[in-house]
Enzyme design. Structure first.
Site, PDB file in Angstrom:
ATOM      1  N   ASP A  51      62.591  48.411 -32.216  1.00 31.48           N
ATOM      2  CA  ASP A  51      61.904  48.845 -33.478  1.00 31.48           C
ATOM      3  C   ASP A  51      60.512  48.412 -34.017  1.00 31.48           C
ATOM      4  OD1 ASP A  51      63.517  49.409 -34.986  1.00 31.48           O
ATOM      5  OD2 ASP A  51      64.266  51.027 -34.921  1.00 31.48           O
ATOM      6  N   SER A  52      61.506  46.474 -34.497  1.00 29.27           N
ATOM      7  CA  SER A  52      60.848  45.662 -35.453  1.00 29.27           C
ATOM      8  C   SER A  52      59.337  45.660 -34.587  1.00 29.27           C
ATOM      9  CB  SER A  52      61.592  44.362 -35.454  1.00 29.27           C
ATOM     10  OG  SER A  52      62.143  43.896 -33.925  1.00 29.27           O
ATOM     11  N   ASP A  90      64.385  50.150 -28.577  1.00 29.86           N
ATOM     12  CA  ASP A  90      64.860  50.682 -28.741  1.00 29.86           C
ATOM     13  C   ASP A  90      64.620  52.275 -29.375  1.00 29.86           C
ATOM     14  OD1 ASP A  90      66.795  50.166 -30.771  1.00 29.86           O
ATOM     15  OD2 ASP A  90      64.981  48.759 -31.931  1.00 29.86           O
ATOM     16  N   LYS A 120      68.842  51.809 -26.901  1.00 27.75           N
ATOM     17  CA  LYS A 120      69.348  51.459 -27.950  1.00 27.75           C
ATOM     18  C   LYS A 120      69.270  52.377 -28.558  1.00 27.75           C
ATOM     19  CE  LYS A 120      68.637  47.671 -30.991  1.00 27.75           C
ATOM     20  NZ  LYS A 120      68.395  48.324 -32.250  1.00 27.75           N
ATOM     21  N   GLU A 122      70.498  53.268 -33.121  1.00 32.20           N
ATOM     22  CA  GLU A 122      71.662  53.025 -34.193  1.00 32.20           C
ATOM     23  C   GLU A 122      72.378  53.596 -34.632  1.00 32.20           C
ATOM     24  OE1 GLU A 122      68.199  52.179 -37.312  1.00 32.20           O
ATOM     25  OE2 GLU A 122      68.101  50.665 -36.330  1.00 32.20           O
ATOM     26  N   GLU A 189      74.642  44.824 -36.930  1.00 36.36           N
ATOM     27  CA  GLU A 189      73.712  43.188 -37.543  1.00 36.36           C
ATOM     28  C   GLU A 189      74.374  42.825 -39.031  1.00 36.36           C
ATOM     29  OE1 GLU A 189      69.841  45.319 -36.566  1.00 36.36           O
ATOM     30  OE2 GLU A 189      68.606  43.828 -38.608  1.00 36.36           O
TER      31      GLU A 189
HETATM   32  O1  KIV Z   1      64.023  46.751 -34.193  1.00 36.53           O
HETATM   33  C1  KIV Z   1      65.216  44.987 -33.148  1.00 36.53           C
HETATM   34  O2  KIV Z   1      64.291  43.997 -33.608  1.00 36.53           O
HETATM   35  C2  KIV Z   1      66.470  45.202 -33.403  1.00 36.53           C
HETATM   36  C3  KIV Z   1      67.304  43.655 -32.959  1.00 36.53           C
HETATM   37  C4  KIV Z   1      67.343  43.100 -34.360  1.00 36.53           C
HETATM   38  C5  KIV Z   1      68.178  44.388 -33.271  1.00 36.53           C
HETATM   39  O3  KIV Z   1      67.521  45.963 -33.955  1.00 36.53           O
END
Ligand code: KIV
Length: 271
Positions: A51-52, A90, A120, A122, A189
């Site tokens: 989600d980055s 994510d 993934k 969080e 992280e």
């Molecule tokens: O969204 C992302 O890029 C991440 C990584 C930093 C692990 O969760």
């Protein structure tokens, strides 16, 4: 045979085997077809549609604004490019925190519409019910602890997490709970290296670090940081393998100059 060709296709099982025999896991983020194709050819083990994307693709300050539809668009582009890597996506903010049914529905949309291989999420104890429900539907889940950017307004800053004993203990407890619930891997992280190593040793599942030192089972970086496209982000943990910001800047400057001076296109560059 080179190391990265040892597995024809990476699965959650191959990742476990890699941990068992001490082979480190290489993971990068990817958000589009062209870059994912190059990373896959280079032997990356896991591509994370992070989600980055909210930051590096869309220019938002945080990861919070990105939507499920937008994540599915990025993930389906990455999936079309990949022959070997495991593609993890994510679950974006707001698509799973409500309750476990919402989490499962979001996951089902992701799996059906993008073709990704795993999700993934969080969080620790607070998302366990959702993790279990998703796993019951047969979808592999990767956990994410330490600095969890979807909670940035709770933390207030992007500084190193779990430096204090109480937070470190909670992180270890959450990691064990996620493993017990059935997560196939865990991202840690921005936490102290000694804590990350302790967690990796305590868990049977692979632990992938970002800013968590070398004592874990693999590493992940955001592709824009690794390639030097982002220029104002320089945390200590980041190793830049290229300075693409500068290279693209200079190449684009030369293109602009060539067009303006009528040098481009020349006689051999036309029909
Ligand atoms: O969204 C992302 O890029 C991440 C990584 C930093 C692990 O969760």
């Amino acid at each position: 045979m080179s190391v990265h060709k040892a597995f024809r296709k990476i699965t959650t099982h191959s990742l476990h085997e890699m941990k068992s025999r001490g082979e480190k896991i290489a993971m990068l983020t990817a958000y589009d077809f062209s870059m994912a194709q190059i990373f896959d050819a280079a032997g990356i083990d896991i591509l994370l549609v992070g989600d980055s994307a909210s930051n590096v693709m869309a220019g938002h300050e945080t990861t919070l604004p990105i939507t499920l539809d937008q994540m599915i668009y990025h993930a389906s582009s990455v999936v079309r490019a990949v022959d070997r890597a495991l593609v993890v996506i994510d679950l974006p903010f707001g698509s799973y925190q409500g309750n476990s049914k919402e989490a499962l529905n979001s996951t089902i949309r992701i799996m059906k519409e993008s073709g990704a291989h795993a999700v993934k999420m969080e969080g620790g104890e607070e998302i366990l019910e959702s993790v279990s429900r998703i796993l019951t539907a047969g979808v592999p889940v990767m956990g994410h602890l330490g600095l969890t950017p979807q909670s940035i307004y709770k933390f207030g800053t992007y500084t190193v997490r779990a430096k204090e004993e109480a937070e470190a203990e909670k992180l270890m407890k959450d990691a064990l709970l996620l493993q017990e619930a059935g997560c196939f891997a865990l991202v840690l992280e921005k936490i102290p290296a000694h804590l990350a190593e302790k967690v990796a040793k305590a868990l049977e599942i692979p632990v992938i670090g970002i800013g968590a030192g070398g004592g874990v089972d693999g590493q992940v970086l955001v592709m824009h940081d690794m390639l030097g496209i982002t220029k104002d982000f320089s945390p200590r943990f980041l190793r830049r393998y290229l300075n693409l910001y500068q290279e693209i800047l200079e190449a684009t400057g030369r293109y602009v100059a060539d067009v303006k001076s009528r040098d481009f296109p020349n006689a051999t560059e036309q029909y």
